[in-house]
Design an enzyme around this catalytic site. Sequence first.
Site, PDB file in Angstrom:
ATOM      1  N   GLY A   1       0.847  -1.178   0.000  1.00 46.87           N
ATOM      2  CA  GLY A   1       0.000   0.000   0.000  1.00 46.87           C
ATOM      3  C   GLY A   1       0.881   1.225   0.000  1.00 46.87           C
ATOM      4  O   GLY A   1       2.081   1.129   0.295  1.00 46.87           O
TER       5      GLY A   1
ATOM      6  N   GLN B   1       3.429   9.968   1.322  1.00 48.21           N
ATOM      7  CA  GLN B   1       4.707   9.235   1.348  1.00 48.21           C
ATOM      8  C   GLN B   1       5.580   9.540   0.136  1.00 48.21           C
ATOM      9  O   GLN B   1       6.781   9.278   0.163  1.00 48.21           O
ATOM     10  CB  GLN B   1       4.459   7.723   1.411  1.00 48.21           C
ATOM     11  CG  GLN B   1       3.859   7.283   2.734  1.00 48.21           C
ATOM     12  CD  GLN B   1       3.734   5.775   2.769  1.00 48.21           C
ATOM     13  OE1 GLN B   1       2.787   5.217   2.245  1.00 48.21           O
ATOM     14  NE2 GLN B   1       4.710   5.112   3.369  1.00 48.21           N
TER      15      GLN B   1
ATOM     16  N   CYS C   1       6.323  -0.229   7.347  1.00 45.74           N
ATOM     17  CA  CYS C   1       5.994   0.974   6.581  1.00 45.74           C
ATOM     18  C   CYS C   1       7.228   1.426   5.813  1.00 45.74           C
ATOM     19  O   CYS C   1       8.324   1.463   6.379  1.00 45.74           O
ATOM     20  CB  CYS C   1       5.535   2.068   7.532  1.00 45.74           C
ATOM     21  SG  CYS C   1       5.084   3.603   6.708  1.00 45.74           S
ATOM     22  N   LEU C   2       7.038   1.753   4.544  1.00 44.03           N
ATOM     23  CA  LEU C   2       8.162   2.219   3.718  1.00 44.03           C
ATOM     24  C   LEU C   2       8.785   3.496   4.294  1.00 44.03           C
ATOM     25  O   LEU C   2       9.952   3.776   4.060  1.00 44.03           O
ATOM     26  CB  LEU C   2       7.682   2.480   2.281  1.00 44.03           C
ATOM     27  CG  LEU C   2       7.178   1.253   1.516  1.00 44.03           C
ATOM     28  CD1 LEU C   2       6.516   1.689   0.215  1.00 44.03           C
ATOM     29  CD2 LEU C   2       8.313   0.277   1.246  1.00 44.03           C
TER      30      LEU C   2
ATOM     31  N   HIS D   1      -3.944   1.372   7.766  1.00 40.24           N
ATOM     32  CA  HIS D   1      -2.565   1.861   7.809  1.00 40.24           C
ATOM     33  C   HIS D   1      -2.393   3.051   6.855  1.00 40.24           C
ATOM     34  O   HIS D   1      -1.861   4.100   7.245  1.00 40.24           O
ATOM     35  CB  HIS D   1      -1.614   0.715   7.442  1.00 40.24           C
ATOM     36  CG  HIS D   1      -0.175   1.115   7.373  1.00 40.24           C
ATOM     37  ND1 HIS D   1       0.784   0.597   8.207  1.00 40.24           N
ATOM     38  CD2 HIS D   1       0.470   1.984   6.550  1.00 40.24           C
ATOM     39  CE1 HIS D   1       1.955   1.158   7.913  1.00 40.24           C
ATOM     40  NE2 HIS D   1       1.794   1.994   6.901  1.00 40.24           N
ATOM     41  N   GLU D   2      -2.859   2.879   5.619  1.00 43.86           N
ATOM     42  CA  GLU D   2      -2.688   3.940   4.611  1.00 43.86           C
ATOM     43  C   GLU D   2      -3.560   5.155   4.933  1.00 43.86           C
ATOM     44  O   GLU D   2      -3.141   6.296   4.735  1.00 43.86           O
ATOM     45  CB  GLU D   2      -2.996   3.420   3.202  1.00 43.86           C
ATOM     46  CG  GLU D   2      -2.150   2.241   2.741  1.00 43.86           C
ATOM     47  CD  GLU D   2      -0.653   2.442   2.910  1.00 43.86           C
ATOM     48  OE1 GLU D   2      -0.189   3.592   2.910  1.00 43.86           O
ATOM     49  OE2 GLU D   2       0.065   1.431   3.066  1.00 43.86           O
TER      50      GLU D   2
ATOM     51  N   HIS E   1      -1.993   7.602   7.149  1.00 50.56           N
ATOM     52  CA  HIS E   1      -1.035   8.523   6.509  1.00 50.56           C
ATOM     53  C   HIS E   1      -1.736   9.796   6.001  1.00 50.56           C
ATOM     54  O   HIS E   1      -1.100  10.832   5.846  1.00 50.56           O
ATOM     55  CB  HIS E   1      -0.350   7.853   5.312  1.00 50.56           C
ATOM     56  CG  HIS E   1       0.764   6.915   5.687  1.00 50.56           C
ATOM     57  ND1 HIS E   1       1.860   7.309   6.418  1.00 50.56           N
ATOM     58  CD2 HIS E   1       0.968   5.608   5.407  1.00 50.56           C
ATOM     59  CE1 HIS E   1       2.690   6.278   6.573  1.00 50.56           C
ATOM     60  NE2 HIS E   1       2.162   5.229   5.973  1.00 50.56           N
TER      61      HIS E   1
HETATM   62 NI    NI Z   1       3.027   3.323   5.837  1.00 50.80          NI
END
Ligand code: NI
Length: 174
Positions: A49, A54, A102-103, A144-145, A148
């Site tokens: 995702g 991000q 998470c990236l 999660h997304e 953000h």
């Molecule tokens: Ni993330």
Amino acid sequence: MLNKNCTIAKLGEPILREKAKKVKEINSPEIQDIITKMLHCVKQSKGVGLAAPQIFESYQILIISSHPNERYPNAPLLKDEVLINPKIINKSKEKEKGWEGCLSIPGIRALVPRHINIEVEYTSVDGNIKQVIFEDFIARIFQHEFDHLVGKVYIDRVEDNIDIISEELYFKII
Ligand code: NI
């Protein structure tokens, strides 16, 4: 020309703590370029995702891109879905803890409590309003997304620091 450089905003970048802007013109070249770039970057980074902040774009756009890969070997296979201006309509009372990474926060994984089911309304890339119920791992990716887009990251949701481990160890235990 679309810049395909996938530099991911890392924890500490102020954009990750901002509330993302609502998308007004889905068909504008700016928004279309951001979506194209997100689809490219989520693949290149081996995420499941990605949220627009991000990649340093403060818009309410997220991608669910669930497929098994080296970072998430157990992810279910699903077609990529772009969610624009998503809203949570309903959520199960019941939560379940599960592993997330998470990236934007490389090197660690943590157990995060999330609602098991979540009902969501969003605009799709073709401009249609959709209402969908996500379950289990997909509901987890969504939550999660979505975080953000409101300036939160998953470690904010961790109940106890003992639930945070190194990614290196995580790959040994799964
Ligand atoms: Ni993330």
